[in-house]
Design a protein around this motif. Structure first.
Motif, mmCIF file in Angstrom:
data_model
loop_
_atom_site.group_PDB
_atom_site.id
_atom_site.type_symbol
_atom_site.label_atom_id
_atom_site.label_comp_id
_atom_site.label_asym_id
_atom_site.label_seq_id
_atom_site.Cartn_x
_atom_site.Cartn_y
_atom_site.Cartn_z
ATOM 1 N N ASN A 1 -51.211 30.362 66.034
ATOM 2 C CA ASN A 1 -52.199 30.953 66.985
ATOM 3 C C ASN A 1 -51.597 32.109 67.494
ATOM 4 O O ASN A 1 -52.512 33.080 67.969
ATOM 5 C CB ASN A 1 -52.789 29.915 67.685
ATOM 6 N N ILE A 2 -50.388 32.214 67.883
ATOM 7 C CA ILE A 2 -49.841 33.506 68.864
ATOM 8 C C ILE A 2 -49.945 34.485 67.855
ATOM 9 O O ILE A 2 -50.131 35.896 68.382
ATOM 10 C CB ILE A 2 -48.302 33.017 69.205
ATOM 11 N N ILE A 3 -49.548 34.597 66.615
ATOM 12 C CA ILE A 3 -49.713 35.587 65.553
ATOM 13 C C ILE A 3 -51.074 36.276 65.643
ATOM 14 O O ILE A 3 -51.430 37.584 65.578
ATOM 15 C CB ILE A 3 -49.264 35.193 64.228
ATOM 16 N N SER B 1 -44.604 44.114 64.789
ATOM 17 C CA SER B 1 -44.315 43.410 65.977
ATOM 18 C C SER B 1 -44.302 41.897 65.436
ATOM 19 O O SER B 1 -43.726 40.983 66.028
ATOM 20 C CB SER B 1 -44.981 43.768 66.921
ATOM 21 N N ASN B 2 -45.569 41.488 64.651
ATOM 22 C CA ASN B 2 -45.710 40.261 64.381
ATOM 23 C C ASN B 2 -44.437 39.804 63.230
ATOM 24 O O ASN B 2 -44.135 38.610 63.271
ATOM 25 C CB ASN B 2 -46.933 40.253 63.398
ATOM 26 N N ILE C 1 -42.348 36.431 63.840
ATOM 27 C CA ILE C 1 -42.101 35.574 62.816
ATOM 28 C C ILE C 1 -40.710 35.250 62.585
ATOM 29 O O ILE C 1 -40.254 34.068 62.634
ATOM 30 C CB ILE C 1 -43.050 35.978 61.566
ATOM 31 N N GLY C 2 -39.816 36.239 62.445
ATOM 32 C CA GLY C 2 -38.527 36.163 62.486
ATOM 33 C C GLY C 2 -37.631 35.468 63.478
ATOM 34 O O GLY C 2 -36.830 34.524 63.328
ATOM 35 N N GLY C 3 -38.088 35.976 64.538
ATOM 36 C CA GLY C 3 -37.498 35.323 65.886
ATOM 37 C C GLY C 3 -37.739 33.893 66.007
ATOM 38 O O GLY C 3 -36.906 32.975 66.387
ATOM 39 N N SER D 1 -58.834 44.597 60.066
ATOM 40 C CA SER D 1 -57.856 43.547 59.595
ATOM 41 C C SER D 1 -56.514 43.948 59.380
ATOM 42 O O SER D 1 -55.716 43.101 59.560
ATOM 43 C CB SER D 1 -58.464 43.101 58.282
ATOM 44 N N ILE D 2 -56.239 45.145 59.234
ATOM 45 C CA ILE D 2 -54.771 45.557 59.092
ATOM 46 C C ILE D 2 -53.906 45.439 60.215
ATOM 47 O O ILE D 2 -52.834 45.316 60.459
ATOM 48 C CB ILE D 2 -54.672 47.283 58.561
ATOM 49 N N GLU D 3 -54.877 45.433 61.549
ATOM 50 C CA GLU D 3 -54.130 45.441 62.719
ATOM 51 C C GLU D 3 -53.385 44.050 62.897
ATOM 52 O O GLU D 3 -52.734 43.856 63.902
ATOM 53 C CB GLU D 3 -54.996 45.738 63.961
ATOM 54 N N TYR D 4 -53.820 43.017 62.319
ATOM 55 C CA TYR D 4 -53.601 41.635 62.509
ATOM 56 C C TYR D 4 -52.048 41.370 62.158
ATOM 57 O O TYR D 4 -51.501 40.093 62.164
ATOM 58 C CB TYR D 4 -54.473 40.711 62.123
ATOM 59 N N LEU D 5 -51.396 42.220 61.228
ATOM 60 C CA LEU D 5 -50.042 41.808 60.758
ATOM 61 C C LEU D 5 -49.285 43.449 60.833
ATOM 62 O O LEU D 5 -49.148 43.681 59.963
ATOM 63 C CB LEU D 5 -50.089 41.406 59.253
#
Length: 574
Positions: free
Chosen positions: A415-417, A69-70, A74-76, A62-66
């Motif tokens: 969905n891209i995240i 790079s995410n 999100i900022g971009g 689960s940690i790998e999902y945020l």
């Protein structure tokens, strides 16, 4: 004997884990390619499969999902949403087109330049969706203006010269190489014969103009969608595969010293994008407009038809009104963000990040900080008395901020995240199970092949694969395997990973390959064969260009000639 049994037991256990991880990856690859489930839902499969198959603990997956790079993604995207929300991208686009002019070749060059620039910062899909209606409106005006001018020229010439029709017919056949319809009027009256000939000639000219503008519309539509895809490769946040590469590099080689950041990516990818864009323009110019420089670029003063088409774009710009405070604020934040990205670790001089402990501040930190300003800065300047209470004692509400969460919620591609996270989870599972190491050892015989040939062949493979699969899924599947291969055959991982990442964005041949292609196709006029003919050569151009870059300036930038010392630390940080 007991030692041998223990050793055999360990080997069997490791092989079993590798097989289970391979099964999970193959299953996800099939689901991603067939899209039997939404891509984002498929990306969540590691959360279920890895713990159940005994590959990783649920918390670790689960940690790998945020990851960082995410946060950068999100900022971009928040910056892109702000730019779109206040129509700043439209103002920039029309302004540049007014500077370029309306001659066909210059117009195509203008649309391609604007589309590629915008897609460096906002999504390729949004860029294409905005630019295509503008392109079609300008072409429709050019067509209507030319039709009126030709009609007037025809009438004037016909009154002065009764043999005009025959002369124009012969000229048309010489220029186009197309046999004009042979209209025979068996009339005894010479006046009726002349009138019939005039009508036939007018009809022939009308059809020729229809064919000309249909061809021009095809070329313009393809130029917009192709340049949007090409422009996205120039910045780290321009398209998802670029961020996947950064995330995979940080995951698989945590001690890489931030080799891929905004500045280093831009330094390699921007020149590559410019070369690819110029070659794409030349190719589309050749197949859709011909290479008549005088006809395409024009010379001397503007004609009436040029002035009318220019007036259309000027009217569109006037509709936007004067630049608002909100647009200026968004533009200021955007420029500051880009400057902070470039100057954090420029490479040739120490950046401002040296005031913090090493690796404490990343591009994602800057992106989130600057994007938070959109939720603080008001969309209007305060009035003379400011905000607070008026003379009647009633509270004056402050204007809304540049962004609110409702707008973000509607436009953010969540969905891209999840897709990014799914890719990082796959990489972690491959490392944990030993599958990556086994794949690398299996690909060791490739060491006998020259590195440039490996890079070229793999780029071709990825570019072919991405035509029938999303570029996100393609890079997610290929990059961990390429990293293992590079480690096994002792070459710099970026030597194969970087060109293959850009190759994943070279989906030019099919309408379903990428959303910009689908949008261009939906506007009409285009056939699949048109896209295949134009896109096939562009795929070759793109692959050759990126491999030229990785063997020239990229080779020097990333020191490709040496095997990095940080490559041994392939395990993630705890």
């Amino acid at each position: 004997m007991p030692k041998n049994l223990a050793s055999t037991s360990v080997c069997v256990c490791v092989c079993l884990q590798q097989a289970r991880c391979g099964y999970a990856i193959i299953l996800m690859a099939l689901y991603w390619c067939t899209e039997c489930m939404p891509l984002a839902v498929t990306a969540l499969l590691p959360v279920v499969l890895f713990p159940m198959l005994g590959i990783m603990k649920a918390g670790e997956v689960s940690i790998e999902y945020l990851k960082d790079s995410n946060m950068l993604f999100i900022g971009g995207l928040l910056v892109a949403i702000a730019v779109e929300h206040w129509s700043l991208h439209k103002r920039i686009a029309i302004r540049v087109l007014l500077l370029v002019g309306v001659r066909p070749a210059l117009l195509m060059m203008g649309f391609m330049s604007v589309s590629s620039f915008l897609s460096m910062w906002i999504s390729n899909t949004a860029t294409t969706a905005m630019m295509l209606p503008i392109a079609h409106a300008v072409l429709q005006q050019l067509k209507a203006t030319e039709a009126r001018a030709d009609e007037q020229d025809f009438q004037d010439a016909a009154e002065d010269n009764p043999a005009f029709e025959l002369e124009m017919r012969e000229t048309k056949e010489e220029i186009t190489g197309i046999k004009q319809p042979d209209t025979k009027c068996h009339l005894e009256n010479s006046a009726d014969q002349h009138e019939c000939s005039r009508e036939a000639m007018q009809e022939s000219r009308r059809k020729a103009m229809e064919a000309k503008y249909e061809h021009l519309t095809k070329g313009m539509s393809l130029s917009v969608c192709y340049s949007a895809s090409i422009g996205g490769t120039a910045t780290l946040t321009g398209t998802t595969p670029n961020l996947i590469l950064k995330g995979q590099m940080d995951k698989l080689f945590p001690g890489n010293g931030d080799v891929i950041n905004f500045a280093s990516w831009f330094g390699f990818a921007f020149p590559n994008m410019v070369i690819m864009l110029v070659l794409t323009w030349l190719w589309l110019q050749l197949i859709f407009l011909g290479f008549n420089l005088k006809e395409s670029f024009g010379c001397g003063v503007k004609t009436d038809r040029d002035k009318e088409a220019y007036a259309v774009m000027k009217e569109e710009y006037k509709k936007l009104g004067p630049m608002k405070f909100a647009e200026g604020a968004v533009l200021t934040v955007f420029i500051l963000l880009v400057l902070l990205w470039f100057t954090r670790e420029p490479g040739f001089i120490p950046g401002w990040a040296v005031i913090f402990p090493k690796e404490f501040v990343s591009d994602g930190t800057i992106a989130i900080f600057m994007s938070m300003l959109f939720f603080v800065i008001p969309s209007q300047l305060p009035s003379y008395r400011g905000y607070g209470y008026n003379d009647a004692g009633k509270m004056v509400k402050s204007p809304p901020t540049l962004l609110d969460w409702q707008v973000v919620h509607e436009r953010m591609p969540w969905n891209i995240i999840l897709l990014l996270g799914g890719g990082f989870a796959l990489a972690a599972g491959s490392e944990e199970s030993g599958l990556s190491k086994w794949l690398g050892q299996s690909l060791a015989p490739l060491q006998q092949i020259p590195p440039y040939a490996i890079s070229l062949l793999l780029s071709l493979l990825v570019a072919t694969f991405t035509e029938c699969s999303s570029n996100t899924a393609t890079t997610t599947l290929f990059l961990p395997i390429l990293a293992s291969m590079a480690t096994a055959i002792k070459i710099h991982p970026l030597y194969v990973m970087l060109p293959c990442t850009i190759a994943a964005s070279l989906a030019f041949m099919l309408p379903v390959a990428t959303p910009p292609n689908a949008i261009a196709f939906s506007f009409g006029s285009l056939k699949v064969i048109d896209m295949v003919k134009a896109g096939f050569i562009l795929n070759i151009i793109g692959i050759l260009t990126v491999n030229l870059g990785i063997n020239t300036w990229g080779y020097a930038m990333f020191d490709m000639g040496t095997f990095p010392v940080w490559i041994n630390g392939t395990n993630d940080k705890p």
